[in-house]
Motif scaffolding. Structure first.
Motif, PDB file in Angstrom:
ATOM      1  N   GLY A  69       0.962  -1.212   0.086  1.00 49.36           N
ATOM      2  CA  GLY A  69       0.053   0.152  -0.101  1.00 49.36           C
ATOM      3  C   GLY A  69       0.979   1.300   0.139  1.00 49.36           C
ATOM      4  N   TYR A  70       1.986   1.416  -0.319  1.00 49.82           N
ATOM      5  CA  TYR A  70       2.860   2.268  -0.291  1.00 49.82           C
ATOM      6  C   TYR A  70       3.390   2.813  -1.592  1.00 49.82           C
ATOM      7  N   SER A  71       2.255   3.332  -2.166  1.00 51.96           N
ATOM      8  CA  SER A  71       2.273   3.683  -3.526  1.00 51.96           C
ATOM      9  C   SER A  71       2.987   5.015  -4.151  1.00 51.96           C
ATOM     10  N   HIS A  72       3.199   5.781  -2.993  1.00 51.22           N
ATOM     11  CA  HIS A  72       3.982   6.879  -3.213  1.00 51.22           C
ATOM     12  C   HIS A  72       5.476   6.879  -2.770  1.00 51.22           C
ATOM     13  N   ARG A  73       6.512   6.745  -3.597  1.00 51.50           N
ATOM     14  CA  ARG A  73       7.861   6.530  -3.415  1.00 51.50           C
ATOM     15  C   ARG A  73       8.708   7.551  -4.186  1.00 51.50           C
ATOM     16  N   LEU A  74       9.725   8.130  -3.311  1.00 51.11           N
ATOM     17  CA  LEU A  74      10.666   9.010  -3.734  1.00 51.11           C
ATOM     18  C   LEU A  74      11.998   8.381  -3.540  1.00 51.11           C
ATOM     19  N   LEU A  75      13.128   8.567  -4.420  1.00 50.65           N
ATOM     20  CA  LEU A  75      14.269   7.898  -4.015  1.00 50.65           C
ATOM     21  C   LEU A  75      15.509   8.917  -4.332  1.00 50.65           C
ATOM     22  N   HIS A  76      16.393   8.592  -3.715  1.00 51.32           N
ATOM     23  CA  HIS A  76      17.612   9.031  -4.129  1.00 51.32           C
ATOM     24  C   HIS A  76      18.871   7.983  -3.969  1.00 51.32           C
ATOM     25  N   GLY A  77      18.953   7.287  -4.855  1.00 52.13           N
ATOM     26  CA  GLY A  77      19.953   6.137  -4.541  1.00 52.13           C
ATOM     27  C   GLY A  77      21.315   6.264  -5.008  1.00 52.13           C
ATOM     28  N   GLN A  78      22.003   5.237  -4.869  1.00 56.04           N
ATOM     29  CA  GLN A  78      23.412   5.211  -5.220  1.00 56.04           C
ATOM     30  C   GLN A  78      24.047   3.835  -5.149  1.00 56.04           C
ATOM     31  N   ARG A  79      24.627   3.315  -6.025  1.00 50.40           N
ATOM     32  CA  ARG A  79      25.246   1.848  -6.211  1.00 50.40           C
ATOM     33  C   ARG A  79      26.102   1.671  -5.085  1.00 50.40           C
ATOM     34  N   MET A  80      25.619   0.585  -4.165  1.00 53.05           N
ATOM     35  CA  MET A  80      26.360  -0.098  -3.132  1.00 53.05           C
ATOM     36  C   MET A  80      26.667   0.977  -1.959  1.00 53.05           C
ATOM     37  N   HIS A  81      26.695   2.204  -2.025  1.00 47.18           N
ATOM     38  CA  HIS A  81      26.688   2.950  -0.822  1.00 47.18           C
ATOM     39  C   HIS A  81      25.462   3.981  -0.595  1.00 47.18           C
ATOM     40  N   HIS A  82      25.374   4.438   0.558  1.00 51.89           N
ATOM     41  CA  HIS A  82      24.545   5.610   1.026  1.00 51.89           C
ATOM     42  C   HIS A  82      23.031   5.331   0.356  1.00 51.89           C
ATOM     43  N   GLY A  83      22.415   6.284  -0.202  1.00 51.80           N
ATOM     44  CA  GLY A  83      21.031   6.370  -0.459  1.00 51.80           C
ATOM     45  C   GLY A  83      20.020   6.449   0.394  1.00 51.80           C
ATOM     46  N   VAL A  84      18.875   7.285  -0.034  1.00 49.04           N
ATOM     47  CA  VAL A  84      17.791   7.372   0.884  1.00 49.04           C
ATOM     48  C   VAL A  84      16.584   7.276   0.203  1.00 49.04           C
ATOM     49  N   ALA A  85      15.479   7.055   0.874  1.00 46.24           N
ATOM     50  CA  ALA A  85      14.291   7.006  -0.047  1.00 46.24           C
ATOM     51  C   ALA A  85      13.352   7.379   1.034  1.00 46.24           C
ATOM     52  N   ILE A  86      12.047   7.553   0.745  1.00 45.16           N
ATOM     53  CA  ILE A  86      10.809   7.951   1.412  1.00 45.16           C
ATOM     54  C   ILE A  86       9.738   7.105   0.685  1.00 45.16           C
ATOM     55  N   VAL A  87       8.888   6.009   1.610  1.00 39.62           N
ATOM     56  CA  VAL A  87       7.686   5.380   0.690  1.00 39.62           C
ATOM     57  C   VAL A  87       6.763   6.090   1.627  1.00 39.62           C
ATOM     58  N   SER A  88       5.497   6.058   0.848  1.00 43.19           N
ATOM     59  CA  SER A  88       4.382   6.562   1.612  1.00 43.19           C
ATOM     60  C   SER A  88       2.919   6.257   1.238  1.00 43.19           C
ATOM     61  N   ARG A  89       1.983   6.076   2.080  1.00 43.19           N
ATOM     62  CA  ARG A  89       0.451   5.888   1.785  1.00 43.19           C
ATOM     63  C   ARG A  89      -0.015   7.041   1.545  1.00 43.19           C
ATOM     64  N   VAL A  90       0.630   8.225   1.714  1.00 44.80           N
ATOM     65  CA  VAL A  90      -0.112   9.498   1.581  1.00 44.80           C
ATOM     66  C   VAL A  90       0.628  10.108   0.368  1.00 44.80           C
ATOM     67  N   PRO A  91       0.232  11.361  -0.324  1.00 48.88           N
ATOM     68  CA  PRO A  91       1.068  11.812  -1.447  1.00 48.88           C
ATOM     69  C   PRO A  91       2.224  12.504  -1.058  1.00 48.88           C
ATOM     70  N   LEU A  92       3.081  12.635  -1.795  1.00 42.54           N
ATOM     71  CA  LEU A  92       4.368  13.238  -1.600  1.00 42.54           C
ATOM     72  C   LEU A  92       4.239  14.363  -2.651  1.00 42.54           C
ATOM     73  N   ILE A  93       4.531  15.508  -2.312  1.00 42.87           N
ATOM     74  CA  ILE A  93       4.445  16.618  -3.122  1.00 42.87           C
ATOM     75  C   ILE A  93       6.034  17.325  -3.530  1.00 42.87           C
ATOM     76  N   GLU A  94       6.398  17.492  -4.777  1.00 47.41           N
ATOM     77  CA  GLU A  94       7.702  17.908  -4.848  1.00 47.41           C
ATOM     78  C   GLU A  94       9.100  17.199  -4.032  1.00 47.41           C
ATOM     79  N   ASP A  95       9.979  17.630  -4.447  1.00 46.91           N
ATOM     80  CA  ASP A  95      10.985  16.926  -3.615  1.00 46.91           C
ATOM     81  C   ASP A  95      12.303  17.521  -3.978  1.00 46.91           C
ATOM     82  N   ASP A  96      13.363  17.446  -2.898  1.00 46.56           N
ATOM     83  CA  ASP A  96      14.731  18.136  -2.944  1.00 46.56           C
ATOM     84  C   ASP A  96      15.834  17.073  -2.847  1.00 46.56           C
ATOM     85  N   ARG A  97      16.966  17.104  -3.191  1.00 41.50           N
ATOM     86  CA  ARG A  97      17.914  16.191  -2.892  1.00 41.50           C
ATOM     87  C   ARG A  97      19.176  17.277  -2.702  1.00 41.50           C
TER      88      ARG A  97
END
Length: 264
Positions: free
Chosen positions: A55-83
């Motif tokens: 049910g976590y249909s809203h997902r915003l990602l800032h990934g990186q191979r092998m290291h680090h990486g952050v994500a937000i997964v949500s059941r409520v809408p996520l509006i705009e995003d910064d990195r």
């Protein structure tokens, strides 16, 4: 009408490797939003299907191979995003969103800082201090009510570590790191929600090393993970919990999830 919002944060130390315990946590705790750190995966390989099925249909990602990486997964809408590049080298350590109620939610993974608490001998330590300083400059200009969560990799209080005396010279609890985090907190009058609900010297660890043969028996924990809120947001926090039991689950992260519930 009161709006309830439950926000979780967890340094998962590889979201694909630990997707089973992430799924278990989401089923049992059912947060509205989960902020992940150290996902260790490029965006193209993120396990979208597992989250969508829960049910976590809203997902915003800032990934990186092998290291680090952050994500937000949500059941409520996520509006705009910064990195934001607080590391100043394009490492994937931050992602921020606006929620439908107008609040900002910022998810951050502060660098660990290496093993030697000396910026001249250990450049990683200097990078960590510079990271927190850039966050502080950002925080000083904040005007939007904000929730700031993540792995800060700093245990600020004496009671936030298993032995203050033995860890004074250990990265994550050194006086220079604690002072840097205090300046960050003061820059926006952030409310530390963990210590709001569990005042010092109450026990409140979020991390136990993999090096311990029996982490629970030795209990050499540190509070490295945090949830902070702007003062006007903190007034709406009604509950906070550290899910220490997750450290004993199959293939655990060395960190455990935090959950704060708000009533707006």
């Amino acid at each position: 009408m009161t709006e309830r919002l439950k926000i979780a944060s967890w340094n998962i130390n590889s979201v694909r490797y630990r997707i089973d315990i992430v799924g278990r946590f989401l089923k049992e705790e059912a947060p509205d939003i989960l902020c992940l750190q150290e996902t260790k995966v490029v965006d193209e390989l993120f396990p979208h299907e597992a989250f969508h099925a829960l049910g976590y249909s809203h997902r915003l990602l800032h990934g990186q191979r092998m290291h680090h990486g952050v994500a937000i997964v949500s059941r409520v809408p996520l509006i705009e995003d910064d990195r934001l590049d607080w590391q100043a080298n394009q490492e994937a350590r931050h992602i921020g969103v606006r929620l439908p109620n107008g609040l900002r939610l910022e998810n951050v993974y502060v660098p660990a800082g290496g093993d030697v608490p000396d910026a001249e001998l250990n450049p990683k330590f200097g990078q960590k201090l510079a990271f927190v300083e850039r966050m502080t400059r950002w925080s000083e200009g904040l005007t939007t009510p904000t929730i700031l969560v993540g792995d800060f990799n700093i245990a600020p209080l004496e009671c936030d570590v298993w032995s203050h005396k033995q860890l004074l010279d250990v990265v994550s609890h050194t006086p220079v790191e604690v002072a840097a985090l205090a300046r960050l907190q003061a820059s926006h009058q952030w409310v530390d929600l963990g210590r709001h609900f569990v005042p010092p010297p109450g026990r409140l660890y979020t991390w136990w090393s993999y090096r311990a043969k029996d982490w629970a028996a030795s209990d050499r924990g540190r509070r490295l993970d945090h949830m902070w809120a702007s003062p006007q947001v903190a007034r709406h926090a009604v509950a906070h919990k550290v899910h220490e039991d997750c450290r004993a689950w199959l293939k655990p992260s060395d960190h455990v999830p935090l959950v704060t519930e708000f009533a707006f």
